[in-house]
Motif scaffolding. Structure first.
Motif, PDB file in Angstrom:
ATOM      1  N   UNK A 105       0.672  -0.943   0.136  1.00 58.34           N
ATOM      2  CA  UNK A 105      -0.080   0.068  -0.089  1.00 58.34           C
ATOM      3  C   UNK A 105       0.740   1.442  -0.306  1.00 58.34           C
ATOM      4  N   UNK A 106       1.930   1.304   0.590  1.00 57.47           N
ATOM      5  CA  UNK A 106       2.750   2.228   0.412  1.00 57.47           C
ATOM      6  C   UNK A 106       3.195   2.508  -1.153  1.00 57.47           C
ATOM      7  N   UNK A 107       3.162   1.665  -1.740  1.00 53.51           N
ATOM      8  CA  UNK A 107       3.865   2.355  -3.454  1.00 53.51           C
ATOM      9  C   UNK A 107       2.076   2.368  -4.119  1.00 53.51           C
ATOM     10  N   UNK A 108       1.112   2.465  -3.316  1.00 56.17           N
ATOM     11  CA  UNK A 108      -0.432   2.941  -4.286  1.00 56.17           C
ATOM     12  C   UNK A 108       0.250   4.177  -3.751  1.00 56.17           C
ATOM     13  N   UNK A 109       0.691   4.754  -2.209  1.00 56.22           N
ATOM     14  CA  UNK A 109       0.684   6.345  -1.808  1.00 56.22           C
ATOM     15  C   UNK A 109       1.288   7.234  -2.272  1.00 56.22           C
ATOM     16  N   UNK A 110       2.531   6.311  -2.238  1.00 52.86           N
ATOM     17  CA  UNK A 110       3.554   7.576  -3.280  1.00 52.86           C
ATOM     18  C   UNK A 110       3.132   8.146  -4.105  1.00 52.86           C
ATOM     19  N   UNK A 111       2.473   6.853  -5.046  1.00 49.65           N
ATOM     20  CA  UNK A 111       1.886   6.141  -5.890  1.00 49.65           C
ATOM     21  C   UNK A 111       0.688   8.127  -7.013  1.00 49.65           C
ATOM     22  N   UNK A 166       0.174  -3.012 -28.421  1.00 49.31           N
ATOM     23  CA  UNK A 166      -0.861  -1.813 -27.782  1.00 49.31           C
ATOM     24  C   UNK A 166       1.238  -1.819 -27.208  1.00 49.31           C
ATOM     25  N   UNK A 167       0.525  -1.190 -26.022  1.00 50.18           N
ATOM     26  CA  UNK A 167       1.895  -0.552 -25.527  1.00 50.18           C
ATOM     27  C   UNK A 167       2.023  -0.303 -23.956  1.00 50.18           C
ATOM     28  N   UNK A 168       2.137   0.012 -22.594  1.00 48.94           N
ATOM     29  CA  UNK A 168       1.579   0.211 -20.862  1.00 48.94           C
ATOM     30  C   UNK A 168       2.611   0.826 -20.414  1.00 48.94           C
ATOM     31  N   UNK A 169       2.463   1.252 -19.852  1.00 48.32           N
ATOM     32  CA  UNK A 169       3.433   0.289 -18.725  1.00 48.32           C
ATOM     33  C   UNK A 169       3.647  -0.698 -18.113  1.00 48.32           C
ATOM     34  N   UNK A 170       4.655  -0.683 -17.060  1.00 51.83           N
ATOM     35  CA  UNK A 170       4.297  -2.025 -16.340  1.00 51.83           C
ATOM     36  C   UNK A 170       3.263  -2.185 -15.443  1.00 51.83           C
ATOM     37  N   UNK A 171       2.798  -3.359 -15.220  1.00 52.21           N
ATOM     38  CA  UNK A 171       1.428  -3.623 -14.598  1.00 52.21           C
ATOM     39  C   UNK A 171       1.972  -3.954 -13.163  1.00 52.21           C
ATOM     40  N   UNK A 172       1.288  -2.767 -12.240  1.00 47.58           N
ATOM     41  CA  UNK A 172       1.223  -2.771 -10.837  1.00 47.58           C
ATOM     42  C   UNK A 172       1.162  -4.576  -9.998  1.00 47.58           C
ATOM     43  N   UNK A 173       2.159  -4.515  -9.491  1.00 50.77           N
ATOM     44  CA  UNK A 173       1.865  -6.251  -8.395  1.00 50.77           C
ATOM     45  C   UNK A 173       0.396  -6.389  -7.629  1.00 50.77           C
ATOM     46  N   UNK A 174       0.666  -7.189  -8.122  1.00 46.78           N
ATOM     47  CA  UNK A 174      -0.672  -8.056  -7.204  1.00 46.78           C
ATOM     48  C   UNK A 174      -1.061  -7.004  -5.487  1.00 46.78           C
ATOM     49  N   UNK A 175       0.030  -7.114  -4.766  1.00 45.79           N
ATOM     50  CA  UNK A 175      -0.030  -6.336  -3.194  1.00 45.79           C
ATOM     51  C   UNK A 175      -0.163  -4.559  -3.497  1.00 45.79           C
TER      52      UNK A 175
END
Lengths: 366, 507, 358
Positions: A105-111, A166-175
């Motif tokens: 969730x820290x990843x979410x918050x920072x994003x 298609x092109x996309x950014x890296x997929x967000x990890x499950x966590x």
């Protein structure tokens, strides 16, 4: 004027506008040789469960977009750049979240933080240009939109992940995914958890606007810049601050979808929300509750319109006509109601004065 | 004189016009002879512009008659006025820069001569006939102010005007352009056009006018011919011949300096000097009155003290503190109250309720704010106090400001600016446009606060007010302080002379 | 009351103008006429097909129309019936999914998404409807580690077809200077660019090729005729005399630019034989078109379902099986068909390898 009456006045304008929009839409559909009744039957039918979920989710995105635009509007700043701000912010946040530099969730918050920062910075450019160089924010934000959208495309092509065509950014990890709640069966999808951002944004906007000094300064500047200056408001500072805030909220627009469904920035990115936000802000009179009503209405119409092409010969574009006419009619209706209200108030003031006089007269004679 | 109506282009008889709470015009009588330049002079706020709007059909008089060429007419709109041969040239030009002279002239009058060669011919003819020297096909953006003004005049001529109203036409012109304009006016006059020339510049009026009508306080107070009147006499008529007696109460002036301006000059970005070397001292308990014909630096002076404009040179001190570089908010927090000249533009949020207007200018101070928060109940309570103490007639604190009459709005502004015990009050035309009752009340409040040690800078065009309230009067002319008077022994001649610059010429 | 009359007139005009866009079955846009006539209900007891068009939809005279042509053939030959849905510009991803789900819930099978933008939506929806067969034209599986048994990805060897029109351009250019306008700068459109450039260079390596994309990633680049016109006009002004577009609905702008550039300036169409659907003015400037037989792929998919052997996974339609090609309508390249066909043979035989990336 009584509360009831005032409340009634508040509803009068939007209701008239919606009625006018329905009438004009019906005429347009009939003229094109289709059945208006069929159209309204589909639009007003009970949404399927999954459509209902979609409406809620879309409302949260559109609401955030509406708030972003409204902050500028409250100060007579026409931030047309919400589109570019949230496009760039969404790309940045998706890239950071996909890189998974932080856990869970820290990843979410920072994003989210990065999204706010990028949106604010992009809008801030227009604010600073206006204050230091006198460039109209309308012009600069339109230009910045084009730059942002092209820039994101370039970055995506350059650094994105190729998947098929298609092109996309890296997929967000499950966590670091924040799906939300499933009110119905699982295939009907979740109500996105980060839709709460819209709720918080709405409450924050209301508190800021009505309860704080900053909000007062903002509204005062919007109501009369000359009076605000005389009262000690530094308009230049306010321009930059409100652009930053507008852009910051714009940065959050697509976040519920990113962490709840898309998990990456790519073909599934939903464009044009910035412009929808402008319409919704106008519709909602830049008031938190009004914008909510507008967002629900737009989300509802958008989602329900999907069935039009499948089940009738009516183009889904018709819904855009309805939306356009609603916004136009609301603007007109508000002005009419405002004038009417002023007249009523003036009459009420005169009545009070007259009553005063007679009361005094009686007291003297008695 | 043969009093045949036909020699009179315009006769206005007993014109009256009231707005809620204010009488803008009353008992106005003007007779304008055909083929003359007739000047209408008076201070700002004397009622000239309302009268012009009535004559141009923008507003309808409540009473009185408009007689054009001997016939009484009703003018419902500018279109009516034009149909009766009356045209108006506003101070602010209404021209499209990216169109040609011809296009600008024809715009909106396409029905007269079309938009083609016939129109071009007519425009060229008119231009030649009156010596305007305009090329129909030149772009307006390439033209200077003088030419633009001629286009405006050409526009009304093209529409068939015989009587032309010019609203302060020289305000935007440099001296050479003024001479050229006057030359054009003489030609127009020879061609039997009638000009109504509005101004408050006495030299120009004396130079061009055949007749002069003076307005003061909404009515006509005198007629004159340039040959038989001096500038001083005109000035006296403008400001009133009988000056009121100053306040009888004893002086409350202390020797504590509250505001000091030291050699303040303000230069605008284009290098024009707006204020030159202003030095003022106001003590606690003192009212300093600033007299002057409007547009001579009063607004700039007030804005410089309020921090809305920054002094280019010099210093502004409040008490012992140098506040030259402070922002408006800091100055207000330090105890400067401000009653702006135009309450609608600078003093109020018209579409907000009264209690929010109480907050305006006091955003950072109790009782309307606590820290970063707005204190709604505090603001409401204090608004009630102002309503009570200043007798603001309103149903409630939630009424929108716009709904109040001018007098009540102004009382609210005064009450607000007196809140929180200010040390200095900047009052710009504090009773302009308010009814007599409210005026007396506002004066009373200012006097009372002065007794308690308030220092006041009073800018006013109302000599009753200036002389009645001030302990000292300074006169501003062209951005300079040119004279100082004691209100107890000032004569209207002296004041008028100083205000119109005649003072300087004499010295 | 003149004012109110005027307002009424303006209002009426606006309403009439809006009425023009209220129906979604108007063939083509404006004067160009000649769009595909698809009558979904004319079929019989063949497959019930769900066609989900991309932005632009029917009447784009290109990609979506080509799919409709294939559908019409299925109606005629297989007794198929169909329903059509169309993507809106800027719609939510959930709207795409919902469109597919509505079709699946309505027992449509197969369901064909026209355009790679349906890839994600099909990937999300297909697992919930294992009995229904899905196809995505130009599609891909965004989650290759979780393949879907019931999805076909109908791809094309666009680079091969583009190579051939590149040859045509190289043979016909007099300025030795040609151009390419892409709708959106993605992997798919880059294939067109790569093939085209290779074709041009194969004839004459000295020919200059200008390349422009209308949008970098925003799909609106496929529905932006003004953007297409601006891009192409820039190339004609810069000296190019032939411009090939791979920009979907934006292509009509490219043709307009060719018309305005005048005699001797050519455009090359894409996807379907655009000479057939162009205006009279434009026809004089459409040299040839790269044919991408979306109609063939669409029909193939429907037929496979009708036969009970539905296509799945990646399917590629190339020069060999007539999945791509070039058109000769207008007769402007009749003199060089031998040369072009020569290259075509070499590609088929593997003698010439056409690159897929620029």
């Amino acid at each position: 004027m009584s509360i009831v009456r005032r409340f009634g006045m508040g509803l009068l304008a939007p209701l008239t506008a919606v009625a006018a929009a329905m009438l004009i839409t019906s005429i347009v559909i009939s003229l094109s040789g289709s059945s208006a009744i069929e159209f309204w039957e589909i639009i007003f039918s009970r949404p399927a469960d999954r459509v209902f979920v979609n409406i809620v989710n879309q409302t949260s995105l559109i609401y955030l977009a509406g708030l972003a635009a409204a902050i500028g509007f409250r100060m007579n700043l026409f931030n047309i750049g919400v589109e570019g701000q949230y496009t760039l912010a969404s790309y940045a946040a998706a890239s950071l979240a996909g890189a998974a530099l932080f856990p869970g969730l820290l990843n979410v918050f920072m994003s989210l933080l990065l999204a706010v920062a990028v949106g604010a910075a992009w809008a801030g450019i227009a604010g600073v240009l206006k204050v230091t160089r006198g460039v109209s924010e309308v012009i600069s934000t339109i230009m910045l939109n084009a730059i942002a959208i092209t820039l994101v495309g370039y970055l995506l092509n350059r650094y994105g992940v190729k998947v098929g065509n298609g092109v996309r950014t890296e997929v967000i990890p499950d966590g670091s995914r924040v799906d939300g709640w499933f009110p119905f069966a699982e295939p009907d999808g979740p109500v996105w958890a980060l839709g709460l951002l819209a709720v918080l944004g709405g409450i924050g906007f209301w508190v800021l606007l009505n309860k704080t000094r900053f909000g007062f300064d903002l509204r005062a500047t919007g109501a009369s810049q000359s009076a605000a200056v005389a009262s000690g408001v530094n308009v230049n500072k306010m321009v930059v601050y409100s652009m930053l805030m507008s852009g910051g909220i714009a940065g959050l627009i697509w976040m519920p979808s990113l962490f709840g469904a898309a998990y990456s920035y790519g073909t599934t990115f939903q464009a044009f929300l910035g412009f929808t936000g402008i319409a919704v802000a106008l519709l909602g009179r830049n008031q938190p509750v009004g914008i909510l009503v507008g967002a629900v209405l737009f989300a509802f119409l958008n989602e329900q319109s999907n069935r039009l092409t499948l089940e009738t010969d009516i183009s889904a574009n018709v819904v855009q006509i309805t939306q356009g006419v609603i916004v136009l009619a609301v603007v007109v209706a508000y002005e009419v109601v405002r004038r009417y209200r002023t007249k009523l108030e003036q009459r009420s003031v005169t009545e009070t004065l007259e009553a005063d006089k007679t009361a005094k007269g009686k007291a003297v004679s008695a | 004189m043969a009093d045949t109506a036909t020699t009179h282009a315009v006769v206005l008889r007993d014109i009256g016009k009231r707005f809620p709470g204010v009488v803008a015009n009353h008992d106005v009588d003007i007779t304008i002879r055909t083929g003359t330049v007739h000047a209408l002079i008076g201070e700002n706020g004397a009622g000239k512009s309302t009268l012009m709007k009535i004559l141009y059909g923008v507003q309808r008089p409540d009473e009185g008659a408009i007689i054009l060429g001997g016939q009484e007419v009703q003018l419902h709109s500018p279109t009516d006025a034009i149909a009766h041969g009356i045209g108006m040239v506003f101070q602010h030009f209404m021209l499209a820069d990216n169109l040609t002279v011809l296009e600008n002239v024809v715009l909106g009058a396409e029905k007269l001569h079309g938009i083609g060669d016939a129109a071009r011919k007519t425009v060229a003819e008119l231009s030649d006939r009156y010596g305007f020297g305009l090329d129909p096909d030149q772009l307006v953006e390439e033209l200077g102010v003088g030419d633009r003004q001629r286009i405006e005049i050409l526009k009304v001529l093209y529409r068939g005007a015989k009587t032309i109203i010019l609203d302060e036409p020289t305000a935007v012109l440099v001296p050479q352009e003024v001479d050229a304009l006057f030359e054009n006016l003489r030609v127009l006059k020879e061609e039997d056009h009638t000009i109504l020339f509005i101004s408050h510049k006495l030299d120009e009026v004396l130079a061009i006018a055949d007749d002069i009508t003076v307005m003061r306080r909404g009515t006509t107070v005198g007629q004159a011919r340039p040959g038989s009147v001096t500038k001083h006499e005109l000035a006296e008529m403008m400001v009133g011949s009988e000056l009121p007696t100053p306040a009888k109460e004893g002086s409350t002036v202390t020797d504590e300096v509250q505001l000091e301006l030291a050699n303040v000059s303000v230069v605008d970005p284009r290098g024009r000097s707006l204020l030159t070397d202003i030095s003022i001292t106001i003590h606690r308990g003192e009212v300093l009155g600033i007299a002057g014909v409007e547009g001579n630096g009063q607004a700039e002076l007030v804005e410089t003290i309020m921090g809305i404009r920054k002094a280019t040179y010099g210093q502004v001190r409040l008490g012992d503190v140098d506040i030259t570089s402070w922002e408006t908010r800091g100055r207000r927090e330090a105890g400067i109250g401000y009653i702006p000249e135009d309450r609608h533009r600078h003093g109020l949020l018209l579409d907000s309720p009264l209690w929010e207007n109480r907050i305006l200018g006091h955003q950072t101070r109790r009782p309307v704010a606590k820290g970063m928060w707005i204190d709604r109940s505090g603001a409401r309570e204090d608004t009630d106090r102002i309503i009570e103490q200043y007798d603001v007639r309103t149903p409630s604190t939630d009424t929108l400001c716009r709904a109040l009459s001018g007098g009540n709005q102004q009382k609210l502004v005064v009450g607000r600016e007196m809140s929180g015990a200010p040390a200095l009050l900047i009052a710009s035309h504090p009773t302009r446009g308010v009814d007599v009752g409210a005026q007396a009340a506002i004066w009373e409040h200012i006097k009372r606060a002065r007794k308690d040690g308030l220092a006041v800078l009073l800018v006013s065009a109302d000599l009753d007010e200036l002389i009645g309230l001030s302990d000292r009067i300074e006169v501003l002319h062209r951005g300079r302080l040119v004279a100082e008077f004691d209100p107890r022994d000032v004569t209207p001649q002296d004041l008028g002379a100083a205000m119109t610059g005649a003072h300087e010429d004499a010295s | 009351m003149r004012l109110s009359t005027r307002i009424a007139a303006v209002g009426a005009a606006a309403v009439l103008a809006l009425a023009g866009c209220a129906r979604d079955d108007n063939p083509g846009n404006g004067t160009s006429g000649g769009s595909v006539d698809l009558d979904c209900d004319a079929g019989g007891d063949g497959p019930k097909v769900g066609l989900a068009y991309d932005v632009g939809g029917r009447g784009d005279q290109s990609f979506n129309d080509s799919a409709a042509t294939g559908m019409q053939r299925a109606v005629e030959e297989l007794g198929a019936t169909c329903t059509e849905g169309e993507a809106q510009d800027g719609e939510a991803e959930s709207a795409r999914e919902d469109r597919l789900r509505q079709m699946a819930d309505g027992d449509y099978n197969p369901i064909i998404g026209i355009g790679f933008a349906y890839s994600e939506a099909v990937d999300a929806v297909a697992p919930d409807y294992p009995e229904v067969n899905f196809a995505v034209v130009d599609g891909y599986d965004p989650t290759p580690d979780e393949p879907n048994e019931n999805v076909a990805y109908l791809g094309f060897a666009e680079h091969e077809g583009s190579f051939l029109v590149g040859v045509a351009a190289a043979e016909k250019t007099e300025a030795d200077h040609v151009g390419f306008v892409g709708g959106v700068n993605n992997g798919l459109i880059q294939k067109f660019q790569a093939g085209y450039e290779a074709g041009v260079k194969a004839v004459n390596p000295d020919i200059e090729v200008d390349v422009t994309y209308i949008e970098q990633s925003n799909l609106s680049g496929f529905a932006d005729p003004a953007g297409g016109k601006a891009a192409a006009a820039g190339m004609y002004d810069g000296g190019a005399d032939i411009v090939y577009h791979a920009a979907g609905g934006s292509g009509s702008g490219v043709f307009d630019a060719a018309v305005e550039a005048g005699e001797g300036k050519w455009a090359i169409g894409v996807d379907s034989d655009q000479y057939l659907t162009a205006t009279e003015e434009q026809k004089k400037h459409i040299l040839t078109s790269m044919l991408k037989r979306v109609d063939v792929a669409t029909f193939d998919m429907i037929q496979s379902v009708a036969d009970g052997k539905p296509l799945t996974s990646y399917q590629t339609y190339n020069l060999e099986d007539d999945g791509v090609g070039y058109s000769t309508s207008g007769g402007f390249i009749d003199d060089i068909t031998d040369v072009i066909n020569g290259y075509a043979e070499q590609i088929k035989s593997g003698a010439v390898k056409v690159p897929e990336t620029p």
